[in-house]
Design a protein around this motif. Structure first.
Motif, short mmCIF file in Angstrom:
data_model
loop_
_atom_site.label_atom_id
_atom_site.label_comp_id
_atom_site.label_asym_id
_atom_site.label_seq_id
_atom_site.Cartn_x
_atom_site.Cartn_y
_atom_site.Cartn_z
N ALA A 1 65.09 26.32 74.28
CA ALA A 1 64.74 24.93 74.54
C ALA A 1 63.27 24.79 74.93
O ALA A 1 62.58 23.86 74.47
N ALA A 2 62.77 25.70 75.77
CA ALA A 2 61.36 25.64 76.18
C ALA A 2 60.44 25.83 74.99
O ALA A 2 59.43 25.14 74.85
N ALA A 3 60.77 26.77 74.11
CA ALA A 3 59.95 27.00 72.92
C ALA A 3 59.96 25.77 72.01
O ALA A 3 58.94 25.42 71.40
N ALA A 4 61.11 25.09 71.92
CA ALA A 4 61.19 23.88 71.09
C ALA A 4 60.29 22.79 71.65
O ALA A 4 59.64 22.05 70.89
N ILE A 5 60.22 22.67 72.98
CA ILE A 5 59.35 21.67 73.60
C ILE A 5 57.89 21.99 73.30
O ILE A 5 57.08 21.10 73.00
N VAL A 6 57.53 23.27 73.39
CA VAL A 6 56.15 23.68 73.09
C VAL A 6 55.81 23.37 71.64
O VAL A 6 54.73 22.85 71.33
N HIS A 7 56.73 23.69 70.72
CA HIS A 7 56.52 23.37 69.30
C HIS A 7 56.30 21.87 69.12
O HIS A 7 55.41 21.45 68.36
N GLY A 8 57.12 21.07 69.80
CA GLY A 8 56.99 19.62 69.68
C GLY A 8 55.66 19.11 70.20
O GLY A 8 55.04 18.23 69.58
N LEU A 9 55.22 19.65 71.35
CA LEU A 9 53.93 19.22 71.91
C LEU A 9 52.79 19.59 70.98
O LEU A 9 51.88 18.78 70.74
N ALA A 10 52.82 20.80 70.44
CA ALA A 10 51.75 21.24 69.53
C ALA A 10 51.71 20.38 68.27
O ALA A 10 50.63 19.98 67.80
N ALA A 11 52.90 20.08 67.72
CA ALA A 11 52.94 19.24 66.52
C ALA A 11 52.41 17.84 66.83
O ALA A 11 51.70 17.25 66.01
N ALA A 12 52.75 17.30 68.00
CA ALA A 12 52.26 15.98 68.38
C ALA A 12 50.74 15.98 68.51
O ALA A 12 50.06 15.03 68.09
N GLN A 13 50.18 17.05 69.08
CA GLN A 13 48.73 17.14 69.22
C GLN A 13 48.05 17.12 67.85
O GLN A 13 47.05 16.42 67.64
N ARG A 14 48.58 17.88 66.91
CA ARG A 14 47.96 17.95 65.59
C ARG A 14 48.07 16.62 64.85
O ARG A 14 47.17 16.23 64.11
#
Length: 394
Positions: A11-24
């Motif tokens: 779940a934590a890795a999914a949140i990080v992936h989501g934040l990175a995608a939102a930044q890009r």
């Protein structure tokens, strides 16, 4: 309905992936807006003929951000920073050359491309990598601003935009990094303690049941013998023989015909996870407490053996430090997932004569009417083992 509890690290890795995608995505939209702002600024200053020349580097960085959003790898992230640095220098130099007042009334147009570099984002679901890449983006951003201002001969200030964006990004990834660290370091001590307590309680209940059998048979029979004054009757002998057969068939172990998933199967998964603590791979179990239907012993043994083989592959080949066992059931079918965040592999490239995947995993599960599915990529591997909870349900 199948009930799966998402493992905390996943779940934590999914949140990080989501934040990175939102930044890009913010980079892409922000740069498009920045290009429009620069075009409007040049038109207002009667330099519209240079619009395409000045905004071309901005659009190039936006394109690199799209590539990074589509495939976030070490190469594309490095390409984004390198290309972004060159584009930032080009925008500043061209802007100041075309109009020495390009940075007025503020540095928005001047540092917009450089600010975007801070939002490079994390890789591989690691919040720490997000902190590292944000720092690298900040360094590259201010480096490009310094080079661009020097090349353009301008005396403008670089502005606080990149630093402010960096602070927000760094803090966000820092909080997620702490959460991931806590998830990694949190040992399943409570779960193990509860499992041990459940096993002890079951063992004590079985011992009490065995003691009750002895009390109801041996002690009663001895009492009959002690009270007898003559030869034993045939009826008494038949009773003694029946009692001896009952004792021989009794055991302090639970019957092996069926195994409750929520207790014995769940405990077996916890014991399997405990066995791997010496391999350098920490294994966490999720979902066992949500199941209550019995699973046939042969099916349970096949799933556990296949899961052990999959975890052996994790320990030997993936380079991962942790893995997750996630179990759930629906309509009489039990599913067991083995998830790791290590180096993936191509299942189709594994030779057919390799026993680990063909026999130890697929063969065992398929022998009890189940199936195996594998997903592998740069972020890790997921092995899904599915089988009917009873073989006669096939």
């Amino acid at each position: 309905m199948a009930v799966f509890e998402t493992p905390r690290p996943v779940a934590a890795a999914a949140i990080v992936h989501g934040l990175a995608a939102a930044q890009r995505l913010i980079v892409v939209l922000g740069l498009l807006f920045g290009a429009l702002t620069i075009a409007d600024l040049l038109a207002a200053r009667s330099h519209g003929e240079y619009t395409t020349l000045v905004i071309a580097p901005v659009l190039a960085v936006s394109l690199l951000a799209l590539v990074l959003l589509w495939r976030p790898t070490l190469f594309t992230a490095s390409l984004f920073l390198a290309g972004g640095a060159v584009s930032s220098v080009a925008v500043i130099t061209l802007g100041l050359t075309v109009d020495p007042g390009f940075a007025e009334p503020g540095p928005f147009a001047l540092n917009r491309t450089a600010t975007a570099l801070v939002l490079v984002g994390a890789l591989h679901g690691s919040a720490v990598s997000g902190m590292v890449w944000s720092t690298a983006g900040l360094i590259v951003a201010y480096g490009s601003l310094a080079v661009g201002l020097a090349a353009g001969g301008g005396a403008a200030e670089p502005g606080w935009g990149p630093l402010l964006i960096f602070i927000v990004s760094f803090l966000a990834y820092g909080i997620l990094a702490l959460a991931q660290r806590r998830a990694r370091l949190a040992t399943p001590a409570l779960e193990n303690a509860l499992a041990s307590l459940e096993r002890a309680e079951r063992q004590r209940a079985l011992e009490l049941r065995s003691a009750a059998v002895v009390h109801d048979t041996v002690l009663a029979d001895l009492a009959v013998v002690a009270a007898s004054t003559g030869p034993l009757s045939d009826r008494a002998r038949e009773r003694f023989v029946a009692d001896l057969d009952l004792i021989r068939s009794s055991s302090v172990r639970e019957p092996s015909g069926t195994r409750p998933v929520s207790t014995e199967f769940g405990a077996a998964l916890l014991e399997l996870a405990h066995d791997f603590q010496w391999t350098g791979v920490r294994v966490e179990v999720s979902g066992a407490e949500m199941l209550a239907r019995p699973v046939e012993a042969r099916v349970a043994d096949a799933l556990l053996a296949a899961a052990r083989a999959a975890l052996d592959n994790v320990a030997r080949h993936s380079g991962a430090e942790r893995a997750d066992l996630v179990v759930g059931e629906r309509s009489g079918v039990v599913s067991l997932l083995v998830v790791d965040d290590g180096r993936g592999f191509d299942p189709d490239a594994v030779p057919a004569d390799r026993l680990g995947l063909t026999t130890a995993i697929r063969g065992r599960v398929e022998n009890v009417g189940g199936s195996v599915r594998i997903w592998a990529g740069e972020d890790g591997t997921t092995v899904m083992l599915t089988a009917p909870m009873r073989e006669d349900a096939r």
